[in-house]
Design an enzyme around this catalytic site. Structure first.
Site, short mmCIF file in Angstrom:
data_model
loop_
_atom_site.label_atom_id
_atom_site.label_comp_id
_atom_site.label_asym_id
_atom_site.label_seq_id
_atom_site.Cartn_x
_atom_site.Cartn_y
_atom_site.Cartn_z
N TRP A 293 13.28 10.39 -5.52
CA TRP A 293 12.85 10.78 -4.34
C TRP A 293 13.95 11.36 -3.66
O TRP A 293 15.20 10.54 -3.48
CB TRP A 293 12.30 9.43 -3.59
CG TRP A 293 11.64 9.71 -2.13
CD1 TRP A 293 11.58 11.17 -1.67
CD2 TRP A 293 10.99 9.06 -1.20
NE1 TRP A 293 11.07 10.85 -0.46
CE2 TRP A 293 10.55 9.73 -0.29
CE3 TRP A 293 10.64 7.50 -1.29
CZ2 TRP A 293 9.82 9.13 0.77
CZ3 TRP A 293 10.24 7.02 -0.27
CH2 TRP A 293 9.59 7.70 0.59
N CYS A 294 13.89 12.31 -2.76
CA CYS A 294 15.01 12.63 -1.95
C CYS A 294 16.16 13.09 -2.50
O CYS A 294 16.36 13.71 -3.56
CB CYS A 294 14.84 11.88 -0.69
SG CYS A 294 15.91 12.62 0.71
N VAL A 295 17.49 12.40 -1.93
CA VAL A 295 18.51 12.59 -2.64
C VAL A 295 18.69 11.91 -4.23
O VAL A 295 19.39 12.51 -4.63
CB VAL A 295 19.68 11.66 -1.85
CG1 VAL A 295 21.10 11.87 -2.65
CG2 VAL A 295 19.83 12.31 -0.46
N GLY B 100 16.08 12.31 -5.99
CA GLY B 100 15.75 13.50 -6.98
C GLY B 100 16.87 14.60 -7.05
O GLY B 100 17.03 15.10 -8.27
N LEU C 282 10.05 13.53 -5.52
CA LEU C 282 9.44 13.32 -4.70
C LEU C 282 10.24 14.30 -3.37
O LEU C 282 11.15 13.39 -3.26
CB LEU C 282 9.02 12.02 -4.23
CG LEU C 282 8.37 11.28 -5.42
CD1 LEU C 282 8.15 9.62 -5.05
CD2 LEU C 282 6.99 11.72 -5.68
#
Length: 578
Positions: A311-313, A315, A339
């Protein structure tokens, strides 16, 4: 006795004290990477004034329109006409109380403020500056306008005055106590912070820490099914936030949902770094973080493959790790779910207002000096992107009305930020946001490997959120044009957090699937199919096709080499900032 516990004994001493401490709080909340709101506002408007000398008719027309609107407003007020010259925008909840319309004085204050706001924002919108300067001007103008709202001041807010009268002033006394309490804590209270305890009523999915190093703890969760898929599921949350946003309470826990679906679930719990960890690098987070977690997960699950969710960073780190693994001919990750993840930072959305060479250089000097980016400063920057909802509404309710915010798990998480090491963070700012090197073939060398996301052929599931202001979906969509393996792009409703945390049990909101890729994000959405409910079941069906065969669920956590260290959620996630 503490001054805040005896605030009515010496009014003058207390007023002086509040004035000093309020200044400290405002100074703290004006931090946006080295430049405060008002300095940026002044700088931006100076640039606007300079440019407008070329065509002063922009100013003349705006002022003329404003004066005409004010004259119309005065005429209506004196004549008793009910016509509203200025109305709050859709979704603006600040003026919902009927007193703002029923009382002519407050009706005038409201409309006059809205007219002034409209003039400032329209002048900013028509400034015709460079793209970066234009975004900064509009953003800081909006921050300034929001800060000066009459709702934020006791004397011009009828709700505050009425409540003070009804309580004989007790609401104001309670508000001052709340203010001093927040000054002591160093942040605005958004929820009842005593209502939640990690491991007791948050992050309660049963599991154990089975590995740890200086960067992370690896959690292994207890299966709830007699059998699990033989390819384990490794979840990599962002290092910029605490992982338990994915494991809040049983009814909205993504981790628990994954366990219930029959996956053998592992999760990375990043350390909350201190100043003496300033030299931790992006390479460390990839090699000794993501890649090490994959290695240990495979050993414990006795599998040569894992499915990954990031998710986010997290990812962005996972994408980097996949590029490193591709160069090393390591096919350990059989599928990757991203995500709300940016890999192309060409247009990072609202965050762009904090990213230019001057601001990054100033922030870099500050962070290198202190050894870390303090989590409170980062949290303030994110909150500024929705300042009316995440800053000023709490100023009004907590300090002017004397209210205590109710328990809310997501806001508790939002108030529990993490630090970032100076070296890792400055690399992230410069190489991703400022230079956009991750998407450039060979633009970065990480862990000794030249990074080219175009060589990654891992099957990928990309989830983005249509209202995301941190990782805009049209920017995240560009990953579908970079990665070369089979891919699925899904667009959910709501924003960066609520879009992801959308429990299947509640069956709320909607999402889009099956749009045509290859012709840009707008075309994808035009050709996509809208589905009602949560995207979680759609993702799980996609993953199950890549999860392998069913095997007996493990009876114990870890293995002979990686034995349980402590119960989930572990100790790393419990480290809170002073």
């Amino acid at each position: 006795m503490d001054k805040k516990d005896n605030i009515t004994n010496d009014p003058q001493e207390f007023i002086n004290y509040v004035s000093e401490e309020t200044s400290k709080l405002l100074e703290m909340y004006s931090a946006t990477g080295g430049d405060d709101i008002f300095r940026q506002f002044t700088t931006s408007w100076t640039e606007l004034a300079t440019r407008s000398l070329e065509d002063p008719t922009v100013w003349i027309k705006a002022i003329a329109d404003y004066q005409q609107a004010q004259m119309n407003l005065w005429r209506n007020i004196w004549s008793g006409a009910s016509e509203q010259i200025a109305q709050p925008s859709a979704g603006d909840r600040r003026f919902q109380n009927e007193e703002w319309s029923k009382n002519p004085i407050f009706d005038y204050i409201k409309q006059s403020y809205l007219l002034s706001s409209k003039m400032l924002t329209e002048m900013a919108a028509n400034a015709n500056l460079s793209d970066q300067e234009q975004k900064k001007l509009e953003f800081y103008t909006q921050q300034y306008v929001d800060a000066l709202s009459p709702t934020n001041f006791a004397i011009t807010n009828p709700e505050v005055l009425n409540q003070a009268l009804e309580t004989n002033g007790q609401s104001l006394i309670d508000g001052l106590k709340n203010l001093l309490g927040d000054i002591d804590k160093g942040h605005i209270t958004m929820t009842d912070e005593n209502a939640f305890i990690l491991g007791e009523n948050l992050a309660t999915t049963e599991g154990a820490v089975v590995f740890q190093n200086d960067l992370f703890q690896l959690l292994h969760y207890k299966p709830e099914c007699e059998q699990v898929y033989d390819k384990p599921l490794l979840i990599v949350p962002p290092s910029i936030n605490k992982f338990y946003i994915l494991d809040l309470q049983p009814h909205n826990s993504y981790v628990k949902y994954c366990v219930e679906q029959g996956y053998n679930v592992f999760l990375v719990a990043w350390v909350n770094p201190s100043k003496d960890m300033s030299t931790l690098s992006w390479d460390d987070y990839v090699e000794r973080g993501v890649l090490k977690a994959i290695e240990v997960t495979k050993e414990i699950a006795e599998s040569d493959k894992v499915n990954a969710v990031a998710w986010c960073v997290g990812g962005t780190l996972m994408a980097t790790a996949l590029a490193v693994m591709t160069n090393r001919k390591d096919t350990s990750v059989t599928s990757a779910t991203f995500l709300t993840t940016l890999t192309d930072f060409r247009d990072p959305g609202d965050m762009k207002v904090f990213i230019d060479e001057y601001q990054v250089k100033t922030l870099e000097e500050k962070v290198n000096k202190e050894g870390i980016l303090h989590g409170r400063e980062l949290s303030t920057s994110f909150n500024m992107l929705r300042s009316n909802d995440l800053i000023w509404s709490y100023v009004v309710n907590n300090y002017l009305k004397g209210q205590t915010p109710p328990p809310f798990d997501i806001l508790f998480w939002n108030s529990d930020p993490t630090n970032l090491p100076a070296r890792m963070y400055t690399f992230y700012l410069n190489k991703m946001y400022l230079e956009n090197k991750l998407v450039e073939p060979g633009g970065l060398t990480i862990c000794g490997e030249s990074i080219d996301l175009g060589k990654v052929k891992t099957p990928c599931y990309f989830f983005s959120a249509v209202e995301d202001h941190i990782a805009p979906w049209k920017s995240t969509f560009s990953a579908t044009e970079t990665f070369k393996g089979p891919l699925e792009f899904v667009l959910g409703a709501s924003g960066h957090v609520a879009g992801v945390i959308n429990p299947a049990s509640k069956n709320r909101r909607h999402y889009w699937i099956k749009g045509e890729v290859g012709k840009g994000p707008d075309h994808w959405l035009e050709t996509a199919e809208k589905q009602e409910g949560s995207w979680w079941p759609h993702w799980s069906e996609w993953l199950k096709r890549r999860a392998g065969k069913k095997i007996d669920a493990p009876k114990d956590y870890g293995n002979a080499t990686h034995k349980p260290i402590e119960a989930a959620p572990g100790s790393y996630v419990k480290v809170r900032l002073d």
